[in-house]
Design a protein around this motif. Structure first.
Motif, PDB file in Angstrom:
ATOM      1  N   HIS A   1      39.030  40.503  30.732  1.00 54.20           N
ATOM      2  CA  HIS A   1      39.991  39.440  31.028  1.00 54.20           C
ATOM      3  C   HIS A   1      39.407  38.393  31.988  1.00 54.20           C
ATOM      4  O   HIS A   1      40.014  37.345  32.188  1.00 54.20           O
ATOM      5  CB  HIS A   1      41.321  39.999  31.554  1.00 54.20           C
ATOM      6  CG  HIS A   1      41.317  40.428  32.997  1.00 54.20           C
ATOM      7  ND1 HIS A   1      42.464  40.513  33.744  1.00 54.20           N
ATOM      8  CD2 HIS A   1      40.315  40.821  33.817  1.00 54.20           C
ATOM      9  CE1 HIS A   1      42.172  40.932  34.961  1.00 54.20           C
ATOM     10  NE2 HIS A   1      40.884  41.121  35.031  1.00 54.20           N
ATOM     11  N   GLY A   2      38.230  38.650  32.523  1.00 55.07           N
ATOM     12  CA  GLY A   2      37.531  37.672  33.342  1.00 55.07           C
ATOM     13  C   GLY A   2      36.477  36.890  32.571  1.00 55.07           C
ATOM     14  O   GLY A   2      35.678  36.180  33.177  1.00 55.07           O
TER      15      GLY A   2
ATOM     16  N   PRO B   1      50.471  42.232  23.127  1.00 53.52           N
ATOM     17  CA  PRO B   1      50.745  43.189  24.211  1.00 53.52           C
ATOM     18  C   PRO B   1      49.520  44.022  24.589  1.00 53.52           C
ATOM     19  O   PRO B   1      49.477  45.234  24.377  1.00 53.52           O
ATOM     20  CB  PRO B   1      51.847  44.060  23.605  1.00 53.52           C
ATOM     21  CG  PRO B   1      51.545  44.061  22.132  1.00 53.52           C
ATOM     22  CD  PRO B   1      50.976  42.705  21.827  1.00 53.52           C
ATOM     23  N   MET B   2      48.547  43.371  25.183  1.00 51.52           N
ATOM     24  CA  MET B   2      47.290  44.049  25.479  1.00 51.52           C
ATOM     25  C   MET B   2      47.041  44.143  26.979  1.00 51.52           C
ATOM     26  O   MET B   2      47.185  43.149  27.699  1.00 51.52           O
ATOM     27  CB  MET B   2      46.124  43.327  24.815  1.00 51.52           C
ATOM     28  CG  MET B   2      44.784  44.027  25.042  1.00 51.52           C
ATOM     29  SD  MET B   2      43.571  43.638  23.780  1.00 51.52           S
ATOM     30  CE  MET B   2      43.252  41.925  24.158  1.00 51.52           C
ATOM     31  N   ASP B   3      46.643  45.323  27.427  1.00 48.65           N
ATOM     32  CA  ASP B   3      46.239  45.500  28.827  1.00 48.65           C
ATOM     33  C   ASP B   3      44.873  46.169  28.913  1.00 48.65           C
ATOM     34  O   ASP B   3      44.538  46.805  29.898  1.00 48.65           O
ATOM     35  CB  ASP B   3      47.285  46.308  29.598  1.00 48.65           C
ATOM     36  CG  ASP B   3      47.426  47.740  29.099  1.00 48.65           C
ATOM     37  OD1 ASP B   3      46.795  48.090  28.076  1.00 48.65           O
ATOM     38  OD2 ASP B   3      48.170  48.526  29.733  1.00 48.65           O
ATOM     39  N   LEU B   4      44.053  45.960  27.871  1.00 49.07           N
ATOM     40  CA  LEU B   4      42.756  46.627  27.788  1.00 49.07           C
ATOM     41  C   LEU B   4      41.625  45.810  28.387  1.00 49.07           C
ATOM     42  O   LEU B   4      40.521  46.314  28.544  1.00 49.07           O
ATOM     43  CB  LEU B   4      42.432  46.941  26.318  1.00 49.07           C
ATOM     44  CG  LEU B   4      43.458  47.821  25.599  1.00 49.07           C
ATOM     45  CD1 LEU B   4      43.153  47.877  24.114  1.00 49.07           C
ATOM     46  CD2 LEU B   4      43.485  49.218  26.203  1.00 49.07           C
ATOM     47  N   GLY B   5      41.903  44.556  28.735  1.00 46.39           N
ATOM     48  CA  GLY B   5      40.860  43.698  29.285  1.00 46.39           C
ATOM     49  C   GLY B   5      40.648  43.877  30.770  1.00 46.39           C
ATOM     50  O   GLY B   5      39.835  43.161  31.368  1.00 46.39           O
ATOM     51  N   GLN B   6      41.359  44.828  31.383  1.00 47.01           N
ATOM     52  CA  GLN B   6      41.239  45.057  32.818  1.00 47.01           C
ATOM     53  C   GLN B   6      41.687  46.477  33.138  1.00 47.01           C
ATOM     54  O   GLN B   6      41.997  47.247  32.232  1.00 47.01           O
ATOM     55  CB  GLN B   6      42.065  44.028  33.588  1.00 47.01           C
ATOM     56  CG  GLN B   6      43.348  43.584  32.903  1.00 47.01           C
ATOM     57  CD  GLN B   6      44.552  44.421  33.257  1.00 47.01           C
ATOM     58  OE1 GLN B   6      44.950  44.479  34.398  1.00 47.01           O
ATOM     59  NE2 GLN B   6      45.147  45.061  32.263  1.00 47.01           N
ATOM     60  N   LEU B   7      41.718  46.850  34.407  1.00 46.31           N
ATOM     61  CA  LEU B   7      42.006  48.225  34.808  1.00 46.31           C
ATOM     62  C   LEU B   7      43.483  48.497  35.037  1.00 46.31           C
ATOM     63  O   LEU B   7      43.974  49.585  34.767  1.00 46.31           O
ATOM     64  CB  LEU B   7      41.229  48.568  36.086  1.00 46.31           C
ATOM     65  CG  LEU B   7      39.734  48.849  35.924  1.00 46.31           C
ATOM     66  CD1 LEU B   7      39.093  49.029  37.292  1.00 46.31           C
ATOM     67  CD2 LEU B   7      39.513  50.081  35.062  1.00 46.31           C
TER      68      LEU B   7
END
Length: 299
Positions: free
Chosen positions: A139-140, A11-17
């Motif tokens: 994430h890119g 559950p990660m959302d740290l690779g983008q804004l």
């Protein structure tokens, strides 16, 4: 494919804004993935989620990458869990989370294969590095990092590099590529089916060629499926939507053909963002695609 499946959420959302994709694993579970796979005949083990926490959002002063330390730590934990799943002889099914988690998934999987193939089902190439990224969003970067390109901290997750070779990759559904990614694709000779090729050839031929290409050169194939490969009409709840994408039936057909091929040895489904979704439409779609990939049939 193995009859035992182990699910692990990242559950990660740290690779983008854009926040919210950390709730993707919950949305997919809520859409009934465990029941769906059990009905197909699998023994399903749900390991829950790796612990991400809520670290302070920072930009690394040396590399300019967002949340580098937190992303590295999370991917190390994911790699360890996936490694454990592989050691137990189960099929690993990873639920994201943003696409940076693919760094950890591939670090846990590829050590079990000499020539791991990767199908990158995505609107984006995710082939940026520190030098080419216009945003600093990790994430890119996961496909580049898995090729051994980019920040040392990302490249060396799992203790070895590279995880995959460029000739064993097929990207399907690309329609948003940065200049540096285009150059890298040409330099490395990476096989890509953009939406132009898919429109021109049709999904059946694209998948036939993909399966034939990977079957003759790999000893296992990992599917990394970003829900933004599909058009926002079908998958509105994604972090980076791009119009002009793949359809529902096209994508189910692609998954069904992969199931028939028996090629896929591990998989991850990423970038489901419930905050941007419509009554969990994208989470339900992800479960539909997983069912097709893992052998669900109408008759």
């Amino acid at each position: 494919m193995k009859k035992k499946i182990s699910i692990i959420g990242a559950p990660m959302d740290l690779g983008q804004l854009r926040r919210g994709v950390d709730m993707g694993p919950s949305a997919i579970r809520y859409a009934g993935i465990v029941d769906r796979l059990e009905r197909i005949g699998y023994e399903v083990h749900d390991w829950g989620d790796i612990q991400i926490g809520r670290p302070k959002l920072v930009t690394d002063p040396k590399t300019g990458l967002r949340n580098l330390e937190a992303v590295v730590n999370a991917n190390k934990r994911l790699a360890e869990k996936v490694d454990e799943i592989m050691e137990n002889g189960h099929f690993p099914l990873v639920l994201g989370g943003d696409h940076s988690i693919a760094i950890g998934t591939l670090a846990g999987v590829s050590k079990y294969y000499d020539r791991l193939g990767v199908i990158w089902y995505d609107a984006h190439g995710d082939l940026n590095t520190v030098e080419t990224s216009p945003s600093g969003n990790i994430h890119g970067m996961p496909l580049a990092a898995s090729l051994g390109l980019g920040a040392k901290e990302l490249v060396e997750i799992g203790g070895y590099s590279p995880k995959i070779k460029s000739e064993n990759i097929v990207i399907i559904g690309a329609r948003s590529l940065d200049p540096g990614e285009k150059q890298l694709i040409k330099e490395k000779g990476i096989k890509v089916y953009t939406m132009h090729e898919i429109d021109k050839l049709g999904m059946p031929r694209v998948m036939e060629e993909t399966i034939s290409y990977l079957k003759e050169r790999t000893d296992g194939v990992h599917l990394s499926l970003d829900l933004d490969a599909l058009d926002p009409l079908f998958a509105p709840g994604v972090g980076t939507p791009v119009v002009g994408g793949l359809g529902y039936r096209e994508s189910n057909l692609a998954m069904e053909m992969l199931a028939e091929s028996g090629l896929i040895t591990s998989a991850e489904f990423v970038e489901v963002n419930p905050i941007l979704d419509e009554r969990n439409k994208t989470g339900i779609l992800a479960v539909d695609l997983m069912g097709s990939l893992l052998g669900e049939q109408l008759l």
